[in-house]
Design an enzyme around this catalytic site. Structure first.
Site, PDB file in Angstrom:
ATOM      1  N   SER A 103       4.425   1.007   8.485  1.00 51.75           N
ATOM      2  CA  SER A 103       4.129   2.370   8.018  1.00 51.75           C
ATOM      3  C   SER A 103       3.495   3.190   9.142  1.00 51.75           C
ATOM      4  O   SER A 103       3.560   4.412   9.137  1.00 51.75           O
ATOM      5  CB  SER A 103       3.179   2.328   6.830  1.00 51.75           C
ATOM      6  OG  SER A 103       3.706   1.496   5.844  1.00 51.75           O
ATOM      7  N   ARG A 104       2.863   2.507  10.088  1.00 49.39           N
ATOM      8  CA  ARG A 104       2.165   3.219  11.169  1.00 49.39           C
ATOM      9  C   ARG A 104       3.128   3.787  12.218  1.00 49.39           C
ATOM     10  O   ARG A 104       2.740   4.641  13.011  1.00 49.39           O
ATOM     11  CB  ARG A 104       1.161   2.298  11.853  1.00 49.39           C
ATOM     12  CG  ARG A 104       0.026   1.924  10.919  1.00 49.39           C
ATOM     13  CD  ARG A 104      -1.154   1.311  11.625  1.00 49.39           C
ATOM     14  NE  ARG A 104      -2.316   1.377  10.771  1.00 49.39           N
ATOM     15  CZ  ARG A 104      -2.707   0.428   9.924  1.00 49.39           C
ATOM     16  NH1 ARG A 104      -2.001  -0.677   9.820  1.00 49.39           N
ATOM     17  NH2 ARG A 104      -3.777   0.574   9.174  1.00 49.39           N
ATOM     18  N   HIS A 145       9.266  -3.495   3.598  1.00 51.47           N
ATOM     19  CA  HIS A 145       8.821  -3.754   2.216  1.00 51.47           C
ATOM     20  C   HIS A 145      10.020  -4.086   1.325  1.00 51.47           C
ATOM     21  O   HIS A 145       9.952  -4.973   0.476  1.00 51.47           O
ATOM     22  CB  HIS A 145       8.157  -2.509   1.611  1.00 51.47           C
ATOM     23  CG  HIS A 145       6.898  -2.090   2.294  1.00 51.47           C
ATOM     24  ND1 HIS A 145       6.813  -0.963   3.065  1.00 51.47           N
ATOM     25  CD2 HIS A 145       5.666  -2.642   2.298  1.00 51.47           C
ATOM     26  CE1 HIS A 145       5.593  -0.830   3.520  1.00 51.47           C
ATOM     27  NE2 HIS A 145       4.872  -1.828   3.082  1.00 51.47           N
ATOM     28  N   MET A 151       9.089  -3.110  11.800  1.00 51.94           N
ATOM     29  CA  MET A 151       8.879  -1.959  10.902  1.00 51.94           C
ATOM     30  C   MET A 151       7.453  -1.954  10.396  1.00 51.94           C
ATOM     31  O   MET A 151       6.888  -2.985  10.059  1.00 51.94           O
ATOM     32  CB  MET A 151       9.855  -2.030   9.752  1.00 51.94           C
ATOM     33  CG  MET A 151      11.248  -1.749  10.238  1.00 51.94           C
ATOM     34  SD  MET A 151      12.318  -1.280   8.899  1.00 51.94           S
ATOM     35  CE  MET A 151      13.846  -1.114   9.792  1.00 51.94           C
ATOM     36  N   GLN A 195     -10.214  -2.585   2.563  1.00 53.98           N
ATOM     37  CA  GLN A 195      -9.743  -3.212   3.804  1.00 53.98           C
ATOM     38  C   GLN A 195      -9.727  -2.250   4.989  1.00 53.98           C
ATOM     39  O   GLN A 195      -9.218  -2.585   6.045  1.00 53.98           O
ATOM     40  CB  GLN A 195      -8.379  -3.877   3.585  1.00 53.98           C
ATOM     41  CG  GLN A 195      -7.225  -2.946   3.303  1.00 53.98           C
ATOM     42  CD  GLN A 195      -5.991  -3.717   2.826  1.00 53.98           C
ATOM     43  OE1 GLN A 195      -5.942  -4.218   1.704  1.00 53.98           O
ATOM     44  NE2 GLN A 195      -4.985  -3.839   3.676  1.00 53.98           N
ATOM     45  N   LYS A 205       5.211 -10.199   9.393  1.00 55.07           N
ATOM     46  CA  LYS A 205       4.684  -9.185  10.323  1.00 55.07           C
ATOM     47  C   LYS A 205       3.153  -9.256  10.377  1.00 55.07           C
ATOM     48  O   LYS A 205       2.550  -9.161  11.431  1.00 55.07           O
ATOM     49  CB  LYS A 205       5.176  -7.809   9.851  1.00 55.07           C
ATOM     50  CG  LYS A 205       4.371  -6.628  10.270  1.00 55.07           C
ATOM     51  CD  LYS A 205       4.873  -6.068  11.552  1.00 55.07           C
ATOM     52  CE  LYS A 205       4.047  -4.955  12.139  1.00 55.07           C
ATOM     53  NZ  LYS A 205       3.045  -4.342  11.296  1.00 55.07           N
ATOM     54  N   ASP A 206       2.516  -9.407   9.194  1.00 58.59           N
ATOM     55  CA  ASP A 206       1.055  -9.550   9.156  1.00 58.59           C
ATOM     56  C   ASP A 206       0.737 -11.042   9.073  1.00 58.59           C
ATOM     57  O   ASP A 206       0.361 -11.566   8.024  1.00 58.59           O
ATOM     58  CB  ASP A 206       0.482  -8.800   7.946  1.00 58.59           C
ATOM     59  CG  ASP A 206       0.715  -7.307   8.065  1.00 58.59           C
ATOM     60  OD1 ASP A 206       0.267  -6.715   9.056  1.00 58.59           O
ATOM     61  OD2 ASP A 206       1.384  -6.732   7.180  1.00 58.59           O
ATOM     62  N   MET A 215       0.846  -1.193   0.000  1.00 60.16           N
ATOM     63  CA  MET A 215       0.000   0.000   0.000  1.00 60.16           C
ATOM     64  C   MET A 215       0.886   1.249   0.000  1.00 60.16           C
ATOM     65  O   MET A 215       0.456   2.336   0.365  1.00 60.16           O
ATOM     66  CB  MET A 215      -0.941  -0.010   1.201  1.00 60.16           C
ATOM     67  CG  MET A 215      -1.887  -1.210   1.149  1.00 60.16           C
ATOM     68  SD  MET A 215      -3.452  -0.987   1.991  1.00 60.16           S
ATOM     69  CE  MET A 215      -2.901  -0.734   3.650  1.00 60.16           C
TER      70      MET A 215
HETATM   71  O1  PAF Z   1      -0.036  -5.817   3.543  1.00 61.91           O
HETATM   72  C1  PAF Z   1      -0.482  -4.887   2.851  1.00 61.91           C
HETATM   73  O2  PAF Z   1       0.161  -3.866   2.650  1.00 61.91           O
HETATM   74  C2  PAF Z   1      -1.861  -5.014   2.238  1.00 61.91           C
HETATM   75  O3  PAF Z   1      -2.749  -5.657   3.088  1.00 61.91           O
HETATM   76  C3  PAF Z   1      -1.865  -5.682   0.854  1.00 61.91           C
HETATM   77  C4  PAF Z   1      -1.391  -7.121   0.930  1.00 61.91           C
HETATM   78  C5  PAF Z   1      -0.956  -4.904  -0.088  1.00 61.91           C
HETATM   79  C6  PAF Z   1      -3.275  -5.694   0.268  1.00 61.91           C
HETATM   80  O4  PAF Z   1      -3.773  -4.401   0.130  1.00 61.91           O
END
Ligand code: PAF
Length: 288
Positions: free
Chosen positions: A186-187, A37, A184, A61, A149-150, A30
């Protein structure tokens, strides 16, 4: 490096690459790129002939209270970072390109979407699964790289790919951390200096749990460890609310309630904590 804004052009390019038998590695993002990233891009670069990064802040989302418009954006900086990493294409569509007015199809991954983040953000993973499947179909990638991380997002996407027979291979890359352990994100830019200092305790707490579970040979019960993690986080003044501290099967995300009879089950310990308005998540996996 080329910037692609249209689905039709992107599909034309990726179809031609496939005819030439090129391996397409894909990193969906995003934007507002950071070292985390870039580690995914590096992982893709190692294996692929052609690397595509998507930059799209996906409105689907975000819940109405999550303020999609305030999500940090800096395309110029992202472009430069991608160029430096040897990215071949950035797919950078606008919202109408991805979701025209008559858009009406969504992907729901049951079970793994329900707990943890899904409990607090009920529509979130429907938005993630939908955009990720759309992106896969557009960029026609051989593989895609996501961050550990996610952790729940990784499980949701793996399950979607498995259930819907998606051709893309899903690769999960380790979490990249600041020197003091903060994952790390973005928030992190929203944290004030005091919150930033306290936020490092999330990882310290997770590492404490790892020590208890591994060095002490699983002699502690889960409620004891959860209590200790909670105590450590609550000792930080700017940690205003713990949304959850959870122990789950790292693949199915079923809750782990006891450490007894858990042979061959890797345990995901994950947490979500609010520092004022900033909500951070982190996790570790204990391999067994
Ligand atoms: O992890 C993210 O940045 C977002 O959830 C993704 C996978 C790009 C989907 O919008």
């Amino acid at each position: 490096m080329k910037i692609l804004r249209k689905i039709s052009e992107t599909k034309r390019i990726t179809s031609a690459l496939i005819l030439k038998k090129k391996t397409i590695g894909f990193v969906p993002t995003m934007g507002y790129l950071h070292e985390g990233h870039l580690s995914l891009v590096k992982a893709a670069r190692k294996k692929a002939d052609v690397v595509i990064v998507s930059i799209f802040v996906n409105p689907l989302q975000f819940a109405p209270n999550e303020d999609f418009t305030k999500y940090p954006r800096n395309f110029k900086k992202d472009e430069k970072l991608c160029r430096n990493e040897g990215v071949d294409y950035i797919f950078y569509p606008d919202i109408k390109e991805m979701y025209p007015d008559d858009y009406s199809t969504y992907v729901i991954v049951e079970n793994v979407s329900l707990g943890l983040e899904g409990k607090i953000r009920p529509e979130h993973f429907r938005g993630v699964a939908t955009i990720v499947l759309k992106l896969f179909n557009i960029v026609q990638c051989s593989f895609a790289v996501f961050g550990q991380k996610d952790a729940q997002q990784a499980c949701v996407i793996k399950k979607m790919a498995e259930d819907l027979n998606v051709n893309t291979k899903i690769i999960i890359s380790p979490t990249i951390r600041e020197k003091d352990g903060l994952a790390m994100s973005s928030r992190n830019v929203y944290l004030n200096p005091e919150q930033r200092e306290d936020a490092a305790y999330l990882y310290k707490a997770l590492e404490y749990a790892r020590r208890k579970l591994t060095l002490e040979n699983y002699n502690r019960d889960i409620e004891f460890i959860r209590g200790q993690i909670s105590k450590l986080i609550k000792s930080r003044k700017t940690a205003t609310k713990i949304d959850y501290i959870s122990f789950n099967n790292s693949r199915t995300l079923e809750e782990v309630k006891t450490l007894k009879n858990l042979k061959n089950t890797d345990i995901l310990i994950s947490l979500a904590v609010r520092f004022g308005k900033v909500r951070l998540i982190d996790n570790i996996v204990i391999k067994r």
